[in-house]
Design a protein around this motif. Structure first.
Motif, mmCIF file in Angstrom:
data_model
loop_
_atom_site.group_PDB
_atom_site.id
_atom_site.type_symbol
_atom_site.label_atom_id
_atom_site.label_comp_id
_atom_site.label_asym_id
_atom_site.label_seq_id
_atom_site.Cartn_x
_atom_site.Cartn_y
_atom_site.Cartn_z
ATOM 1 N N ASP A 138 0.838 -1.197 0.000
ATOM 2 C CA ASP A 138 0.000 0.000 0.000
ATOM 3 C C ASP A 138 0.876 1.252 0.000
ATOM 4 O OD1 ASP A 138 -2.927 -1.169 1.121
ATOM 5 O OD2 ASP A 138 -1.159 -2.270 1.797
ATOM 6 N N THR A 151 3.630 0.927 6.613
ATOM 7 C CA THR A 151 3.859 1.026 5.176
ATOM 8 C C THR A 151 5.282 1.471 4.872
ATOM 9 O OG1 THR A 151 2.990 3.289 5.152
ATOM 10 C CG2 THR A 151 1.441 1.497 4.694
ATOM 11 N N GLY A 184 -4.721 -1.724 -2.784
ATOM 12 C CA GLY A 184 -3.979 -0.632 -2.169
ATOM 13 C C GLY A 184 -4.906 0.337 -1.474
#
Length: 334
Positions: A138, A151, A184
């Motif tokens: 993501d 992330t 995502g």
């Protein structure tokens, strides 16, 4: 070899536990056809993005290896999954060489980064682990409490490079990389594990941010995990892990041929008022192969319900058999 719907129903479940003391629950599940287990973390560890001091003091490589070995006396080819994220949660903290920090990862060249990931994966493989629920692909460019601190960046090209090196490194050590969370989730107004929330990113932005998934597929990722919330640009009603449109995009537009893993089906944003059984049937019916669920005594009833759905036609038997075959292929190293 032909399998019954009861065996297939167990083969498609990935039950998650936050402890190593799981033999009583897992043994009957495995004996009836189960193939997989997620050795996970507590909610507090998940939120903290690190293992607790108590766990670090209690667990050793030998104790972890022994717990896995006990399970494998029932199912030698067991898929043993953990969250081992670059820049996020590392379930094997203190048990294997750590992955590089995010700053280190961005500074390393591709080959050096892949080697660092390979070293971590090789040590995990020696403990009996065969699957990392990672990397996180993501691209986070907005507020997202669910993924904050997990992330790998805000720029698709930079994240794609790290994703590719991670996949290459860990899979060279015999660990399946499960790239997540397709398509995502760049920004969410709440945590889908706690509230019913949807992603409202326009389709063109979704595709722009999806470069890391393309990179993962090109690197040969053996599995991809779909996300836990609806993606309004694709399907306003169903979470990504229960949405046929998301699975079709992954298979047809992105050309992915491997194992599709659902995110946690217990999440409110995934269940959306349905029962866990209804959610599981929707997920496999949409195209998921391996379904992530909380482990516990309810597993038997859940499996029976999935098998009954296949027998009655609420779930296409061929779809269930296809999903189970893809899981067994992964378990066999394919």
């Amino acid at each position: 070899m032909r399998f019954s719907p009861d065996e297939d129903a167990r083969a498609i479940l990935l039950p998650a536990f936050d402890t190593l003391d799981i033999m009583d629950v897992m043994a009957p599940f495995l004996e009836k056809g189960g193939c997989s287990v997620l050795i996970g973390e507590t909610r507090a560890e998940y939120v903290a993005r690190r293992m607790s001091a108590e766990r670090l003091a209690r667990e050793t490589p030998d104790s972890f290896r022994a717990a896995v070995a006990r399970l494998k006396t029932v199912t030698p080819g067991l898929i043993v999954a953990v969250d081992q994220e670059l820049g996020g949660i590392q379930r094997l903290q203190g048990l294997v060489p750590p992955l590089p920090s995010l700053d280190e990862a961005h500074a390393l060249g591709d080959a050096a980064l892949a080697e660092r990931c390979r070293a971590t994966a090789a040590a995990a493989h020696a403990l009996g682990v065969s699957m990392f629920l990672a990397p996180i692909a993501d691209v986070l460019d907005g507020q997202n409490a669910w993924l904050r601190g997990r992330t790998m960046g805000s720029y698709p090209q930079a994240v794609a490079r790290l994703v590719s090196a991670f996949v290459n490194g860990v899979q060279s050590a015999g660990i399946t990389a499960v790239t997540k969370h397709f398509p995502g989730f760049n920004a969410l107004d709440g945590d889908p594990a706690l509230v019913d929330v949807s992603l409202h990113t326009p389709r063109d932005r979704l595709l722009h941010n999806a470069l890391p998934f393309t990179a993962a597929i090109e690197a040969g990722t053996r599995a991809i995990m779909t996300g836990p919330a609806p993606v309004a640009a694709l399907d306003r009603q169903n979470a990504a892990s229960t949405a046929p449109a998301v699975m079709t995009m992954l298979r047809n537009d992105f050309g992915f041929k491997g194992l599709i893993v659902s995110d946690d089906l217990d999440a409110p944003a995934t269940m959306r008022g349905r029962s866990l059984l209804e959610t599981a049937i929707a997920s496999v019916g949409a195209g998921a192969d391996l379904l992530l669920v909380g482990g516990g005594p309810h597993l038997d009833a859940l499996c029976d319900g999935i098998a009954d759905a296949a027998r009655s036609g609420r779930l296409a038997p061929d779809r269930l058999a296809e999903a189970a075959a893809r899981v067994r292929q992964n378990a066999a190293g394919g």
